[in-house]
Design a protein around this motif. Structure first.
Motif, short mmCIF file in Angstrom:
data_model
loop_
_atom_site.label_atom_id
_atom_site.label_comp_id
_atom_site.label_asym_id
_atom_site.label_seq_id
_atom_site.Cartn_x
_atom_site.Cartn_y
_atom_site.Cartn_z
N VAL A 249 0.87 -1.10 -0.12
CA VAL A 249 -0.06 0.16 -0.03
C VAL A 249 0.84 1.23 0.05
O VAL A 249 1.62 1.35 1.07
CB VAL A 249 -0.90 -0.03 1.26
CG1 VAL A 249 -1.88 1.36 1.14
CG2 VAL A 249 -1.75 -1.11 1.45
N GLU A 250 0.94 2.11 -1.15
CA GLU A 250 1.64 3.16 -1.32
C GLU A 250 1.10 4.42 -0.59
O GLU A 250 1.46 5.17 0.30
CB GLU A 250 2.04 3.36 -2.62
CG GLU A 250 2.71 4.82 -2.93
CD GLU A 250 3.29 4.91 -4.25
OE1 GLU A 250 3.74 5.99 -4.64
OE2 GLU A 250 2.97 4.11 -5.16
N ARG A 251 -0.34 4.36 -0.76
CA ARG A 251 -1.07 5.57 -0.34
C ARG A 251 -2.29 5.07 -0.14
O ARG A 251 -3.32 4.32 -0.61
CB ARG A 251 -1.27 6.82 -1.34
CG ARG A 251 0.23 7.33 -1.78
CD ARG A 251 0.14 8.65 -2.65
NE ARG A 251 -1.10 8.51 -3.71
CZ ARG A 251 -0.95 8.20 -4.79
NH1 ARG A 251 0.31 7.67 -5.09
NH2 ARG A 251 -1.80 7.92 -5.80
N LEU A 252 -3.09 5.85 1.17
CA LEU A 252 -4.11 5.47 1.56
C LEU A 252 -4.91 6.76 2.24
O LEU A 252 -4.10 7.25 3.06
CB LEU A 252 -4.44 4.43 2.34
CG LEU A 252 -6.01 3.94 2.88
CD1 LEU A 252 -6.74 3.83 1.87
CD2 LEU A 252 -5.90 3.01 4.05
N ASP A 253 -5.95 7.31 1.86
CA ASP A 253 -6.42 8.50 2.39
C ASP A 253 -8.25 8.20 2.65
O ASP A 253 -8.98 8.08 1.50
CB ASP A 253 -6.44 9.68 1.88
CG ASP A 253 -6.91 10.98 2.70
OD1 ASP A 253 -7.79 10.71 3.63
OD2 ASP A 253 -6.48 12.07 2.30
N PRO B 156 7.42 4.76 -3.00
CA PRO B 156 6.64 4.24 -4.22
C PRO B 156 7.66 2.68 -4.06
O PRO B 156 8.28 2.34 -3.30
CB PRO B 156 7.83 4.46 -5.43
CG PRO B 156 7.77 6.19 -4.92
CD PRO B 156 8.04 6.07 -3.36
N PRO B 157 6.48 1.58 -4.39
CA PRO B 157 6.86 0.51 -4.04
C PRO B 157 8.30 -0.11 -4.76
O PRO B 157 8.66 0.34 -6.00
CB PRO B 157 5.71 -0.45 -4.76
CG PRO B 157 5.10 0.39 -5.57
CD PRO B 157 5.39 1.78 -5.21
N PRO B 158 9.14 -0.97 -3.99
CA PRO B 158 10.43 -1.44 -4.71
C PRO B 158 9.89 -2.53 -5.66
O PRO B 158 8.69 -2.98 -5.78
CB PRO B 158 11.13 -2.22 -3.67
CG PRO B 158 10.19 -2.14 -2.57
CD PRO B 158 9.02 -1.42 -2.71
#
Length: 306
Positions: free
Chosen positions: A150-154, A178-180
Motif C-alpha cells: 500500500v503506497e497511499r491511503l486516505d 513508491p513500491p520497490p
C-alpha cells in the motif's frame, strides 16, 4: 458480569484470536509492511463502545507504529496501530466482492471479514470489538504496489456497534515510498560440464543474475542417454546473488542407477527459488531453461573431490 463485559467476550469469540499487533488471525494472511508516514485518528460519540466516547490520535512521526497490507485481490486493506503509549488497534476496510478498493464512497458496510458480498469495515482494539457493525467509509486516495503493498491511503470512516446510534468517526492517511521492484532473477547453465570416471558423478555449473540481493536455491536433473540406457541424477545447490553482479554456481549430480555419467552430451533441467528481500513472505520461482551440456572428464585434482 456486566453487559459490556459479556459483549466484549462474545466479540472476541466471534472474531477469533487477536494478535499483539491488532491484526486478526482469521483475516487474509498477508504480510504487513511497516508504514513510513501515517496518521490515524478516531473520535467516538458518548456511548460508543469501542472508543468509550474518547478521542485517539496516532502518528508514525511521533513514535507510534503502523503496519498495512492489502489482500491478494486488492479488495481490502488491513491496518494495525501500536501506540507508543501501549494502545493497539486494527482497522479493516473492504470493497464489495469482485471490486478492488478504489477512490469512492462505500455506504452500507457491515463487519469485515464477515461482510459477504458487500463492503466491510471493522475498527477494534484495546480489548474491544463489535459483534455486529454498520457503517460507511469514503476513500479519497489509494495506490497499491506489488504483493499487496500500500503506497497511499486516505480514507474517512464511520462505524456503529450492535446497530446503535452512537458512532465512531475517524480518518487514516498513509504515505509510503513508491513500491520497490519485485525480485527477478535468471539462472543460466553453462554449455560445459565434467564427469568423474571414479564415481560416475557429473558436475554442471552456470550463472545467476538478479535485481536485488538474494540467496537462490537450485534444484534440477541431469539426464544422459548412452547405448539406449537413460542415466539420470538430481542436483541441488545455492548461490548468494548480489544486485547488479553475475554470480556463479556449481552442482554435482549423482546417478540414481548403476550406470555412471560419461563423456558426451547431457540435458540439464530444473528450477530455482528465492525469498523476495523487498516483500516479506513472498517467494519467487523460475525455471532453469533446458540446456544441452557437453561433459568432459574432470582433471584428476577435481575428479578426486567430486
Amino acid at each position: 458480569m456486566t453487559m459490556r463485559t459479556r459483549r466484549a467476550i462474545a466479540a472476541t469469540l466471534i472474531t477469533g484470536v487477536v494478535t499483539a499487533t491488532g491484526l486478526l488471525t482469521g483475516v487474509a494472511a498477508a504480510q504487513a509492511e511497516p508504514v513510513t508516514a501515517g496518521t490515524f485518528t478516531m473520535t467516538g460519540d458518548p456511548g460508543d463502545y469501542i472508543t468509550g466516547g474518547a478521542t485517539y490520535s496516532y502518528d508514525v512521526a511521533a513514535g507510534d507504529r503502523m503496519s498495512i497490507r492489502a489482500d491478494d485481490q486488492l479488495r481490502g486493506v488491513y491496518l494495525s496501530i501500536e501506540g507508543s503509549n501501549g494502545d493497539w488497534w486494527s482497522m479493516d476496510l473492504k470493497a464489495p466482492a469482485g471490486q478492488q478498493l478504489a477512490v469512492g464512497n462505500y455506504p452500507d458496510a457491515t463487519r469485515a471479514p464477515f461482510s459477504g458480498a458487500g463492503a466491510g469495515i471493522d475498527i477494534s482494539g484495546n480489548g474491544r470489538g463489535c459483534n455486529t457493525i454498520t457503517g460507511s467509509f469514503v476513500v479519497a486516495d489509494v495506490a497499491f504496489g506489488p504483493h499487496g503493498y500500500v503506497e497511499r491511503l486516505d480514507a474517512t470512516f464511520e462505524q456503529h456497534c450492535e446497530g446503535g446510534t452512537p458512532a465512531l468517526r475517524g480518518r487514516v492517511v498513509i504515505g509510503n515510498p513508491p513500491p520497490p521492484a519485485p525480485l527477478e532473477f535468471t539462472v543460466t547453465p553453462a554449455a560445459d560440464g565434467v564427469f568423474s570416471k571414479l564415481n560416475g558423478k557429473a558436475t554442471v555449473h552456470g550463472t545467476v543474475v538478479c535485481n536485488a540481493d538474494a540467496t537462490v536455491q537450485l534444484s534440477g536433473l541431469v539426464t544422459q542417454v548412452k547405448n539406449k540406457v537413460i542415466i539420470r541424477g538430481p542436483f541441488s545447490g545455492r548461490v548468494d546473488c548480489v544486485q547488479g553482479e553475475t554470480a556463479s554456481w556449481s552442482a554435482t549430480a549423482d546417478p540414481t542407477g548403476t550406470t555412471p555419467f560419461q563423456r558426451g552430451k547431457v540435458e540439464v533441467t530444473g528450477s530455482a527459488w528465492a525469498n523476495d528481500p523487498n516483500y516479506q513472505g513472498e517467494t519467487v520461482q523460475v525455471k532453469i531453461p533446458a540446456t544441452t551440456v557437453t561433459l568432459t572428464r574432470a582433471p584428476a585434482a577435481v575428479e578426486a573431490l567430486m
